[in-house]
Design a protein around this motif. Structure first.
Motif, PDB file in Angstrom:
ATOM      1  N   PRO A   1       0.535  -4.435  12.814  1.00  0.00           N
ATOM      2  CA  PRO A   1       0.651  -2.968  13.235  1.00  0.00           C
ATOM      3  C   PRO A   1      -0.560  -2.504  14.496  1.00  0.00           C
ATOM      4  O   PRO A   1      -0.893  -1.355  14.451  1.00  0.00           O
TER       5      PRO A   1
ATOM      6  N   GLN B   1      -0.496  -2.856   5.709  1.00  0.00           N
ATOM      7  CA  GLN B   1       0.188  -2.059   6.814  1.00  0.00           C
ATOM      8  C   GLN B   1       1.132  -2.934   7.476  1.00  0.00           C
ATOM      9  O   GLN B   1       2.090  -2.779   7.898  1.00  0.00           O
ATOM     10  N   SER B   2       0.761  -4.252   7.781  1.00  0.00           N
ATOM     11  CA  SER B   2       1.496  -5.356   8.085  1.00  0.00           C
ATOM     12  C   SER B   2       2.759  -5.448   7.660  1.00  0.00           C
ATOM     13  O   SER B   2       3.934  -5.704   8.107  1.00  0.00           O
TER      14      SER B   2
ATOM     15  N   GLU C   1       5.140  -2.253   7.607  1.00  0.00           N
ATOM     16  CA  GLU C   1       5.961  -2.374   9.216  1.00  0.00           C
ATOM     17  C   GLU C   1       6.682  -3.601   9.347  1.00  0.00           C
ATOM     18  O   GLU C   1       7.509  -3.464  10.353  1.00  0.00           O
TER      19      GLU C   1
END
Length: 91
Positions: free
Chosen positions: A45, A37-38, A41
């Motif tokens: 996050p 997820q890091s 994005e």
């Protein structure tokens, strides 16, 4: 496949294992999801803050600004209560 080793407090690991286990995840899977997820994005996050008090969250601050604006404009309709009156209402 790369292997990553991290060090953490024993009690924190025990709590994390239990928490992520409740979600059906291993600690390794949870960390992997965080990293994915890091990367998606291009940032961590979630918000990192020294303010642990949820009172200072952006959503609460926005709500308070709206309420203050209504009070200042005379639009707000509210009743004033003492702490004793509020406690009596609850119990």
């Amino acid at each position: 496949m790369a292997q990553v080793n991290i060090r953490m407090d024993d009690e924190l690991k025990k709590q994390a294992d239990a928490f992520f286990g409740e979600l059906g995840l291993s600690l390794s899977t949870a960390i992997h999801a965080f990293i994915l997820q890091s990367m998606r994005e291009g940032r961590i996050p979630f918000e990192l803050s020294l303010k642990a008090d949820p009172f200072y969250s952006e959503s609460n601050m926005a709500h308070l600004r709206r309420v203050v604006a209504k009070i200042e404009s005379g639009e707000a309709n509210f009743a004033e209560k003492t702490m004793e009156e509020l406690e009596a209402m609850v119990g």
